[in-house]
Structures are given as structure tokens and as C-alpha cells.
Design an enzyme around this catalytic site. Structure first.
Site, PDB file in Angstrom:
ATOM      1  N   HIS A 117       1.940  -3.849   1.865  1.00 44.64           N
ATOM      2  CA  HIS A 117       0.897  -2.834   2.016  1.00 44.64           C
ATOM      3  C   HIS A 117      -0.435  -3.490   2.386  1.00 44.64           C
ATOM      4  O   HIS A 117      -1.130  -3.061   3.315  1.00 44.64           O
ATOM      5  CB  HIS A 117       0.706  -2.047   0.710  1.00 44.64           C
ATOM      6  CG  HIS A 117       1.788  -1.062   0.413  1.00 44.64           C
ATOM      7  ND1 HIS A 117       2.292  -0.185   1.340  1.00 44.64           N
ATOM      8  CD2 HIS A 117       2.453  -0.802  -0.747  1.00 44.64           C
ATOM      9  CE1 HIS A 117       3.219   0.570   0.780  1.00 44.64           C
ATOM     10  NE2 HIS A 117       3.337   0.215  -0.491  1.00 44.64           N
ATOM     11  N   HIS A 168       6.639  -5.903  -1.899  1.00 44.70           N
ATOM     12  CA  HIS A 168       6.328  -4.504  -1.587  1.00 44.70           C
ATOM     13  C   HIS A 168       4.816  -4.300  -1.508  1.00 44.70           C
ATOM     14  O   HIS A 168       4.292  -3.751  -0.533  1.00 44.70           O
ATOM     15  CB  HIS A 168       6.935  -3.584  -2.654  1.00 44.70           C
ATOM     16  CG  HIS A 168       6.655  -2.138  -2.464  1.00 44.70           C
ATOM     17  ND1 HIS A 168       7.592  -1.253  -1.975  1.00 44.70           N
ATOM     18  CD2 HIS A 168       5.529  -1.394  -2.705  1.00 44.70           C
ATOM     19  CE1 HIS A 168       7.058  -0.049  -1.913  1.00 44.70           C
ATOM     20  NE2 HIS A 168       5.810  -0.110  -2.364  1.00 44.70           N
ATOM     21  N   GLU A 169       4.114  -4.753  -2.546  1.00 46.89           N
ATOM     22  CA  GLU A 169       2.666  -4.567  -2.592  1.00 46.89           C
ATOM     23  C   GLU A 169       1.949  -5.441  -1.563  1.00 46.89           C
ATOM     24  O   GLU A 169       0.985  -5.013  -0.915  1.00 46.89           O
ATOM     25  CB  GLU A 169       2.137  -4.860  -3.995  1.00 46.89           C
ATOM     26  CG  GLU A 169       2.606  -3.883  -5.061  1.00 46.89           C
ATOM     27  CD  GLU A 169       2.168  -2.453  -4.780  1.00 46.89           C
ATOM     28  OE1 GLU A 169       1.125  -2.252  -4.111  1.00 46.89           O
ATOM     29  OE2 GLU A 169       2.880  -1.528  -5.210  1.00 46.89           O
TER      30      GLU A 169
END
Length: 211
Positions: free
Chosen positions: A26, A22-23
Site C-alpha cells: 500500500h 500487504h501494508e
């Protein structure tokens, strides 16, 4: 003790993958659109160590799993300087959406892994339970982050999509956004918000692979 160890063995890998990717998503998308901050800090990486927050990634999810409560956690946020993006307002939407999209992809991959196990007659055990946990954790993380309250990803997407005046007013909520989210957690609001969204998604993903 055996039950706690079993729960940790089932949830540890899905949680690490869900939060890490997820990170990293980004950071990767921010780097693609011109902000090199995360890249220079080594956060555009699939190495979980780069993203682990001791409390949010390890202690809290482990405690909740051991208590049989809904899994909730976080990683170290990837630093993004939205002003460094080539088109800040437009590209902020892509950067914010990248994390939840990564979770949706991972949820599908866990469903696929579950299907493969079933096809080989593996109807129980750690790997099967891990696959189910992987689907659930990624969908919870995706839906939670899409709540339209800054600084959650959904809030940033909303700010990027709305006309300037409205987006400015929504952006002003950001300093108080996490307090609003924590209040919603404390009153149990997500127990009513998440299941009606997650359950149809679960059925849809499993139906794709014929389950």
C-alpha cells in the site's frame, strides 16, 4: 505446550510476511502515485517491526492458532492521504488493490516453495506445514480485504471504480464499515463466504506448479 510451540513456529513467519508485505505494498504504490506520507513515516519498508500491531499481529493470531481457530489479524494501517495522490479517485484503486495483490503473489511463492520441498522428498515437517499455512493465510487475507465494504481494500476499490454519485454513497459507509465487518465475523458469515472462493484458488495455484 509442545503442540502450541509447533503451531506458533508454523504460523509466525507466514503471518508476519503476509501482513507486512500487504501494508508495505500500500505504502509503496501510494508513494509512486504522489502521496509521500507513508514514505516519510518509514512505512514503505519490509521491516516487520514497522508494521506490527501488538494485538492484531501477535496476540490475536497466536491465540487463534493455539486454539485451532481460523487465523485472523491485522497490522498497523499504512497512512494514505488520498487527496495527495495525483489522480485521487483513479489512483485510490491501485493503492487499495496493491495489498491483496501482494498477498496473491506471496501465496504463489509459498506454493512454489512447497513444490520445491516435495521435489526434494520433504513431505512432512515444519517447513512443509509452514508453506501450506503461508498459502492459506495469504489467500484468506486477500479475500477478506477484497470484501467491498470501506475501509477494507475492496471497499476502496469499489469507491474508486463507481461513478461519482454511487462512490460517494458507498464512501459514506466507511465510519461504520468495521462494525459491519465485526458483526459478520461474530455471526460466522466468513465461514460461508471464504471457503467457496479460497478452495478453488488453492486448487488453481497448486495446479500451476503441477500438484
Amino acid at each position: 505446550m509442545d503442540q502450541i510451540l509447533y503451531i506458533i513456529s508454523v504460523f509466525a513467519v507466514p503471518i508476519l510476511f503476509a501482513i507486512t508485505l500487504h501494508e508495505a505494498a500500500h505504502g509503496y504504490v501510494a508513494n509512486f502515485f504522489g502521496d509521500k506520507t507513508a514514505y516519510m513515516l518509514g512505512r514503505v519498508s519490509l521491516n516487520p517491526v514497522k508494521h506490527i500491531d501488538p494485538i492484531g499481529t501477535v496476540i490475536l493470531p497466536g491465540l487463534l492458532a493455539a486454539l485451532g481457530a481460523p487465523i485472523f489479524g491485522w497490522a498497523k494501517p499504512v497512512p494514505v492521504r488520498f487527496g495527495a495522490l495525483r489522480d485521487p479517485k483513479k489512483h485510490m484503486v491501485y493503492v487499495a488493490a496493491a495489498g491483496p495483490i501482494a498477498n496473491l503473489i506471496m501465496a504463489f511463492l509459498w506454493v512454489l516453495w512447497f513444490k520445491i520441498q516435495i521435489s526434494f522428498g520433504l513431505n512432512s515437517g515444519v517447513l512443509r506445514d509452514m508453506a501450506i499455512a503461508g498459502v492459506q493465510i495469504n489467500l484468506v487475507l486477500m479475500i477478506f480485504n477484497l470484501i467491498p465494504i470501506p475501509p477494507l481494500d475492496g471497499g476502496r476499490v469499489l469507491v474508486g471504480l463507481l461513478p461519482d454519485r454511487l462512490s460517494y454513497n458507498i464512501a459514506k459507509i466507511e465510519p461504520y464499515g468495521m462494525y459491519i465487518v465485526l458483526l459478520l465475523v461474530m455471526v460466522g458469515a466468513f465461514g460461508f463466504i471464504l471457503p467457496p472462493i479460497i478452495n478453488p484458488l488453492l486448487r488453481f495455484l497448486f495446479s500451476i506448479v503441477g500438484l
